[in-house]
Design a protein around this motif. Structure first.
Motif, PDB file in Angstrom:
ATOM      1  N   ASP A 126       0.677  -1.281  -0.063  1.00 26.49           N
ATOM      2  CA  ASP A 126       0.048  -0.182   0.088  1.00 26.49           C
ATOM      3  C   ASP A 126       0.907   1.024   0.045  1.00 26.49           C
ATOM      4  OD1 ASP A 126       0.815  -0.150   2.604  1.00 26.49           O
ATOM      5  OD2 ASP A 126      -1.111  -0.090   3.415  1.00 26.49           O
ATOM      6  N   ASP A 127       2.051   1.191   0.310  1.00 26.65           N
ATOM      7  CA  ASP A 127       3.092   2.451   0.396  1.00 26.65           C
ATOM      8  C   ASP A 127       3.395   2.694  -1.195  1.00 26.65           C
ATOM      9  OD1 ASP A 127       3.266   2.479   3.005  1.00 26.65           O
ATOM     10  OD2 ASP A 127       4.917   1.167   3.170  1.00 26.65           O
ATOM     11  N   LEU A 128       2.982   1.833  -2.252  1.00 26.17           N
ATOM     12  CA  LEU A 128       2.984   2.246  -3.518  1.00 26.17           C
ATOM     13  C   LEU A 128       2.249   3.094  -4.119  1.00 26.17           C
ATOM     14  CD1 LEU A 128       3.325  -1.521  -5.088  1.00 26.17           C
ATOM     15  CD2 LEU A 128       5.266   0.309  -4.997  1.00 26.17           C
ATOM     16  N   ASP A 129       1.100   3.599  -3.114  1.00 27.87           N
ATOM     17  CA  ASP A 129       0.208   4.598  -3.504  1.00 27.87           C
ATOM     18  C   ASP A 129       0.818   5.848  -4.031  1.00 27.87           C
ATOM     19  OD1 ASP A 129      -2.513   5.595  -4.230  1.00 27.87           O
ATOM     20  OD2 ASP A 129      -3.134   4.880  -2.301  1.00 27.87           O
ATOM     21  N   GLY A 130       0.707   6.483  -5.065  1.00 26.10           N
ATOM     22  CA  GLY A 130       1.262   7.654  -5.968  1.00 26.10           C
ATOM     23  C   GLY A 130       2.647   7.617  -6.013  1.00 26.10           C
ATOM     24  N   GLU A 131       3.309   6.643  -5.876  1.00 27.05           N
ATOM     25  CA  GLU A 131       4.667   6.329  -6.489  1.00 27.05           C
ATOM     26  C   GLU A 131       4.905   5.929  -7.803  1.00 27.05           C
ATOM     27  OE1 GLU A 131       6.698   7.684  -4.597  1.00 27.05           O
ATOM     28  OE2 GLU A 131       5.871   7.648  -2.422  1.00 27.05           O
ATOM     29  N   LYS A 147      -1.537  -4.957 -12.033  1.00 24.13           N
ATOM     30  CA  LYS A 147      -2.839  -4.262 -11.696  1.00 24.13           C
ATOM     31  C   LYS A 147      -3.756  -4.850 -10.722  1.00 24.13           C
ATOM     32  CE  LYS A 147      -3.082  -1.778 -16.199  1.00 24.13           C
ATOM     33  NZ  LYS A 147      -3.767  -1.383 -17.370  1.00 24.13           N
ATOM     34  N   LEU A 148      -3.694  -6.174 -10.728  1.00 21.35           N
ATOM     35  CA  LEU A 148      -4.513  -6.999  -9.907  1.00 21.35           C
ATOM     36  C   LEU A 148      -3.931  -6.811  -8.137  1.00 21.35           C
ATOM     37  CD1 LEU A 148      -6.669  -9.069  -8.972  1.00 21.35           C
ATOM     38  CD2 LEU A 148      -5.213 -10.996  -9.654  1.00 21.35           C
ATOM     39  N   ILE A 149      -2.689  -6.974  -8.104  1.00 21.75           N
ATOM     40  CA  ILE A 149      -1.901  -6.731  -6.843  1.00 21.75           C
ATOM     41  C   ILE A 149      -1.950  -5.478  -6.234  1.00 21.75           C
ATOM     42  CG2 ILE A 149       0.474  -6.346  -6.028  1.00 21.75           C
ATOM     43  CD1 ILE A 149       1.317  -8.373  -8.132  1.00 21.75           C
ATOM     44  N   LEU A 150      -2.315  -4.405  -7.177  1.00 23.12           N
ATOM     45  CA  LEU A 150      -2.592  -3.003  -6.774  1.00 23.12           C
ATOM     46  C   LEU A 150      -4.025  -3.022  -6.204  1.00 23.12           C
ATOM     47  CD1 LEU A 150      -0.759  -0.744  -9.264  1.00 23.12           C
ATOM     48  CD2 LEU A 150       0.043  -1.282  -7.112  1.00 23.12           C
ATOM     49  N   LEU A 202      13.003  -6.895  -1.581  1.00 23.63           N
ATOM     50  CA  LEU A 202      11.718  -7.495  -1.919  1.00 23.63           C
ATOM     51  C   LEU A 202      10.376  -7.001  -0.799  1.00 23.63           C
ATOM     52  CD1 LEU A 202      12.897 -11.184  -2.529  1.00 23.63           C
ATOM     53  CD2 LEU A 202      11.560  -9.709  -4.163  1.00 23.63           C
ATOM     54  N   VAL A 203       9.265  -6.753  -1.228  1.00 19.47           N
ATOM     55  CA  VAL A 203       8.341  -6.542  -0.272  1.00 19.47           C
ATOM     56  C   VAL A 203       7.366  -7.602  -0.414  1.00 19.47           C
ATOM     57  CG1 VAL A 203       6.557  -4.673  -0.028  1.00 19.47           C
ATOM     58  CG2 VAL A 203       8.612  -3.962  -1.237  1.00 19.47           C
ATOM     59  N   SER A 204       6.702  -7.845   0.805  1.00 24.32           N
ATOM     60  CA  SER A 204       5.766  -8.788   0.882  1.00 24.32           C
ATOM     61  C   SER A 204       4.407  -8.453   0.738  1.00 24.32           C
ATOM     62  CB  SER A 204       5.848  -9.283   2.653  1.00 24.32           C
ATOM     63  OG  SER A 204       6.587 -10.301   2.606  1.00 24.32           O
ATOM     64  N   PHE A 205       3.551  -9.156   0.405  1.00 29.18           N
ATOM     65  CA  PHE A 205       2.112  -9.053   0.267  1.00 29.18           C
ATOM     66  C   PHE A 205       1.398  -9.164   1.692  1.00 29.18           C
ATOM     67  CE2 PHE A 205       1.253 -10.410  -4.252  1.00 29.18           C
ATOM     68  CZ  PHE A 205       2.204  -9.739  -4.953  1.00 29.18           C
ATOM     69  N   THR A 206       0.434  -8.620   1.888  1.00 26.89           N
ATOM     70  CA  THR A 206      -0.284  -8.848   2.988  1.00 26.89           C
ATOM     71  C   THR A 206      -1.131 -10.033   2.891  1.00 26.89           C
ATOM     72  OG1 THR A 206      -2.427  -7.463   2.462  1.00 26.89           O
ATOM     73  CG2 THR A 206      -0.649  -6.390   3.645  1.00 26.89           C
ATOM     74  N   LYS A 207      -1.530 -10.774   3.968  1.00 26.01           N
ATOM     75  CA  LYS A 207      -2.343 -11.900   3.960  1.00 26.01           C
ATOM     76  C   LYS A 207      -3.866 -11.780   3.457  1.00 26.01           C
ATOM     77  CE  LYS A 207      -0.709 -15.634   5.995  1.00 26.01           C
ATOM     78  NZ  LYS A 207      -0.578 -16.665   5.258  1.00 26.01           N
ATOM     79  N   GLU A 208      -4.351 -10.414   3.568  1.00 22.07           N
ATOM     80  CA  GLU A 208      -5.465  -9.980   3.027  1.00 22.07           C
ATOM     81  C   GLU A 208      -5.495  -9.810   1.522  1.00 22.07           C
ATOM     82  OE1 GLU A 208      -9.014  -6.214   3.402  1.00 22.07           O
ATOM     83  OE2 GLU A 208      -7.149  -6.080   4.604  1.00 22.07           O
ATOM     84  N   GLU A 235      16.595 -11.650   4.422  1.00 30.87           N
ATOM     85  CA  GLU A 235      16.823 -12.252   5.491  1.00 30.87           C
ATOM     86  C   GLU A 235      15.541 -12.899   6.026  1.00 30.87           C
ATOM     87  OE1 GLU A 235      18.392  -9.279   7.933  1.00 30.87           O
ATOM     88  OE2 GLU A 235      20.323  -9.537   6.861  1.00 30.87           O
ATOM     89  N   GLU A 236      14.305 -12.604   5.429  1.00 27.52           N
ATOM     90  CA  GLU A 236      13.077 -13.363   5.699  1.00 27.52           C
ATOM     91  C   GLU A 236      11.966 -13.816   4.538  1.00 27.52           C
ATOM     92  OE1 GLU A 236      10.613  -9.151   6.013  1.00 27.52           O
ATOM     93  OE2 GLU A 236      11.330  -9.842   7.825  1.00 27.52           O
ATOM     94  N   ASP A 237      11.479 -14.691   5.021  1.00 27.99           N
ATOM     95  CA  ASP A 237      10.284 -15.037   3.880  1.00 27.99           C
ATOM     96  C   ASP A 237       9.528 -13.929   3.253  1.00 27.99           C
ATOM     97  OD1 ASP A 237      11.348 -17.762   4.141  1.00 27.99           O
ATOM     98  OD2 ASP A 237       9.660 -18.403   5.541  1.00 27.99           O
ATOM     99  N   ILE A 238       9.301 -13.839   1.980  1.00 27.51           N
ATOM    100  CA  ILE A 238       8.344 -13.173   1.351  1.00 27.51           C
ATOM    101  C   ILE A 238       7.075 -13.757   0.606  1.00 27.51           C
ATOM    102  CG2 ILE A 238       8.429 -11.519  -0.601  1.00 27.51           C
ATOM    103  CD1 ILE A 238      10.224 -10.525   1.452  1.00 27.51           C
ATOM    104  N   LEU A 239       6.042 -13.144   1.202  1.00 26.66           N
ATOM    105  CA  LEU A 239       4.683 -13.558   1.006  1.00 26.66           C
ATOM    106  C   LEU A 239       4.114 -13.052  -0.453  1.00 26.66           C
ATOM    107  CD1 LEU A 239       2.197 -15.380   1.860  1.00 26.66           C
ATOM    108  CD2 LEU A 239       1.342 -13.343   2.800  1.00 26.66           C
ATOM    109  N   THR A 240       3.969 -13.961  -1.326  1.00 27.09           N
ATOM    110  CA  THR A 240       3.371 -13.341  -2.728  1.00 27.09           C
ATOM    111  C   THR A 240       2.372 -14.287  -3.155  1.00 27.09           C
ATOM    112  OG1 THR A 240       4.312 -12.592  -5.106  1.00 27.09           O
ATOM    113  CG2 THR A 240       5.516 -14.151  -3.748  1.00 27.09           C
TER     114      THR A 240
END
Length: 311
Positions: A126-131, A147-150, A202-208, A235-240
């Motif tokens: 969600d930090d991608l908003d406006g970027e 587009k589906l991710i956003l 890398l940036v993780s997705f949220t569970k929602e 250093e950590e798992d990335i959810l996608t």
């Protein structure tokens, strides 16, 4: 010339004996996985199956199926969602269904890698908003998945950029954009290059967000975890989320030809894996799963029944 050959043949490029004069294989941009993998498979089929298969570069999944629909290509890389849209006449194919599209095989999970510059302060989707964000090449599965991710994460708008993986890395390196989606197999060469040469993560997705992307409206998508250590400094798992990269084929390519190609593909994985590491992710047991009710080509179906993958 390709259109002329197709129009003058009785079987989408086939001769009277049922063997095609030539088979055109639409792949992807030269900086992604599809193009080198397609070249590898085309060479393999040409050398081992008495066929003439030529790989051609393209903008990816949507364009590939449109080329097939126009008779300018015989088989193509795509993703299950795009093949489903073509078969059902949805979205990019809303003006004309491609009812003759069939599946030869699911190959490997295509996975979204959202990579952001470390100094961009993008710690969640969600930090991608406006970027500024690279959604992928125009007409590619990457664009549609981005587009589906956003949407799934409630992002209202971004400063859109439409380029392939290679150009995206350059834009990130020059700090002309803040984030990109590299949508391909794991590990992804483009993601490795970007993370190792540009101060990015890398940036993780949220569970929602994952739940929104894998609901009944998107039966081709599934939760995927990029395990820690896959990429430099991770250093950590990335959810996608992932879905299968697939070989689509026109129904008019002969049953004998597609049977031979399917058999040759699955029975030579050891040799093919020497040409591209992503082949190690091919799984015969999942070759026909998650196809969203798009039919298999009869030649491919014959092979899968012969070896017991299908009953």
């Amino acid at each position: 010339m390709l259109i002329f050959v197709s129009a003058c043949s009785s079987d989408n490029g086939a001769t009277a004996e049922g063997k095609p004069d030539r088979i055109t294989f639409s792949t992807g941009t030269t900086s992604g996985v599809y193009y080198p993998l397609g070249a590898l498979l085309a060479t393999h089929w040409t050398n081992t199956n008495d066929l003439s298969v030529t790989a051609q570069a393209s903008n990816g999944s949507v364009e590939n199926l449109k080329l097939m629909q126009r008779g300018e290509s015989h088989l193509a890389f795509s993703t299950v969602n795009i093949i489903w849209e073509a078969y059902n006449g949805e979205n990019s194919f809303g003006d004309k269904k491609y009812e003759d599209v069939r599946i030869l095989a699911n190959l490997y999970p295509n996975v979204s890698h959202i990579i952001a510059l470390n100094d961009a302060k993008i710690d969640s989707i969600d930090d991608l908003d406006g970027e500024s964000f690279v959604l992928g090449a125009a007409g590619s599965a990457t664009e549609l998945e981005s587009k589906l991710i956003l949407k799934a994460h409630g992002v209202q708008s971004v400063k859109e950029n439409y380029v392939g993986f290679g150009e995206a890395v350059d834009l990130m390196r020059n700090k002309q954009v803040k984030a990109v989606n590299i949508y391909t197999g794991v590990p992804a060469a483009g993601a490795s290059e970007l993370i190792s040469t540009v101060d990015s993560k890398l940036v993780s997705f949220t569970k929602e967000g994952v739940a929104n992307m894998t609901d009944e409206k998107n039966p081709w998508n599934f939760e995927y975890v990029i395990e820690k250590g896959t990429y430099e400094g991770q250093e950590e798992d990335i959810l996608t989320v992932g879905q299968y990269s697939t070989i689509a084929v026109d129904v008019n390519l002969s049953e004998e030809t597609v049977y031979e190609m399917t058999k040759s593909l699955w029975e030579n994985l050891d040799t093919l894996s020497e040409g591209h590491s992503v082949v190690k992710a091919f799984d015969l047991e999942k070759a026909v799963t998650g196809t969203a009710d798009v039919p298999l080509h009869p030649g491919a179906e014959k092979y899968y029944k012969e070896i017991g993958v299908l009953k």
